[in-house]
Design an enzyme around this catalytic site. Structure first.
Site, mmCIF file in Angstrom:
data_model
loop_
_atom_site.group_PDB
_atom_site.id
_atom_site.type_symbol
_atom_site.label_atom_id
_atom_site.label_comp_id
_atom_site.label_asym_id
_atom_site.label_seq_id
_atom_site.Cartn_x
_atom_site.Cartn_y
_atom_site.Cartn_z
ATOM 1 N N ASP A 86 0.706 -1.139 -0.496
ATOM 2 C CA ASP A 86 0.108 0.080 -0.141
ATOM 3 C C ASP A 86 1.260 1.090 -0.082
ATOM 4 O O ASP A 86 1.278 1.404 0.917
ATOM 5 C CB ASP A 86 -0.621 -0.024 1.243
ATOM 6 C CG ASP A 86 -1.754 -1.033 1.152
ATOM 7 O OD1 ASP A 86 -1.897 -1.770 0.243
ATOM 8 O OD2 ASP A 86 -2.762 -1.244 1.782
ATOM 9 N N HIS A 142 4.370 -7.859 0.070
ATOM 10 C CA HIS A 142 4.092 -9.037 -1.189
ATOM 11 C C HIS A 142 4.542 -8.882 -2.197
ATOM 12 O O HIS A 142 5.399 -8.135 -2.649
ATOM 13 C CB HIS A 142 2.964 -9.024 -1.046
ATOM 14 C CG HIS A 142 1.729 -8.379 -0.010
ATOM 15 N ND1 HIS A 142 0.651 -9.791 0.488
ATOM 16 C CD2 HIS A 142 1.279 -7.921 0.873
ATOM 17 C CE1 HIS A 142 -0.056 -9.769 1.700
ATOM 18 N NE2 HIS A 142 0.908 -7.777 2.233
ATOM 19 N N SER A 226 8.288 3.432 5.089
ATOM 20 C CA SER A 226 9.383 3.382 4.243
ATOM 21 C C SER A 226 9.421 3.675 2.720
ATOM 22 O O SER A 226 8.517 4.144 1.746
ATOM 23 C CB SER A 226 10.831 2.904 4.340
ATOM 24 O OG SER A 226 11.717 2.426 3.472
#
Length: 266
Positions: A86, A142, A226
């Site tokens: 995200d 992911h 990050s």
């Protein structure tokens, strides 16, 4: 003057001692006091979380929270590349013949970022995407494609901010910060995932257990907001036309499509 002050402040605070204190605090039970206000300030979507807010025992536990399985839909269309996080798309572009990425007007040497000239060669002329995670984002990472993990390595020690001010005024945070790089091969093409540590907390934990990963499978997590940089080989990837700087994207949504090398060679 603004650039000098920014760098001076960051140099004063960005050391092992201050990092250790912040990390220790975030993992202590005392930090739980901040959880309600943190969730409110950053407008965290509690409905999609696997746990209720009251079930987190530390602020760190909230940082690395898992989501309900149905909260993210992984696009399974053949050859699509999904967002591994995200995030907000900070920049997209082409890795130049001089082995550079141009980000916010600054030139970043990809050789320095990867620390491996041999790995770099295959990405010259290819596409790069920079995905920035703020403290409000879901912090788990992911796999953008299905494939085989061919290599993983770590570089760097300090962690300058990787937000817009950091990219503009920092000391090359994308190529000097602590980073963990994972290279995945799928459909005869390589994709490099450069996971860049954030200010203070240099923690990027790997969670995959096999050399083979599936698209959408969790492979790592950040302990704080990050950046993830994706590097693609030349002519191997086509970015979706609606993927531009400042676009918000979630895990599982399509970034673009991998080109079929066999078809291109005929």
């Amino acid at each position: 003057m603004q650039k000098w002050l920014y760098r001076f402040f960051i140099e004063l605070t960005n050391h092992r001692f201050s990092s250790a204190i912040l990390k220790k605090f975030s993992q202590s039970r005392v930090s739980a006091i901040l959880i309600p206000s943190y969730a409110k300030i950053y407008k965290i979507n509690q409905a999609e979380m696997e746990k209720n807010l009251t079930e987190f025992s530390t602020l760190h536990d909230l940082f690395i929270r898992r989501l309900r399985k149905e909260s993210r839909q992984i696009d399974q269309t053949e050859n699509t590349v999904i967002s591994p996080v995200d995030a907000v798309i900070e920049e997209t572009g082409i890795i130049t013949a001089s082995k550079e990425m141009i980000v916010k007007g600054k030139h970043y040497h990809v050789a320095e970022m990867l620390g491996d000239e041999e790995s770099l060669t295959k990405y010259i002329g290819g596409t790069f995407l920079i995905l920035y995670l703020s403290p409000s984002h879901y912090h788990r990472i992911h796999s953008p494609i299905s494939g085989v993990v061919t290599k993983q390595w770590e570089l760097g020690r300090k962690s300058y901010p990787v937000n817009r001010l950091g990219l503009k005024y920092g000391r090359d945070p994308l190529s000097k910060n602590y980073r963990k790089i994972t290279e995945i091969k799928g459909n005869d093409s390589y994709v490099a995932m450069v996971k860049v540590g954030a200010m203070f907390v240099n923690s990027i934990e790997t969670t995959y257990t096999s050399d083979t990963v599936e698209k959408g499978e969790e492979i790592a997590y950040f302990s704080f907001g990050s950046t993830v940089i994706l590097l693609f080989e030349k002519d191997s990837f086509m970015l979706s036309p609606d993927m531009n700087a400042s676009t918000d994207i979630k895990v599982g949504e399509v970034l673009g499509v991998m080109n079929d090398k066999e078809k291109k060679s005929h």
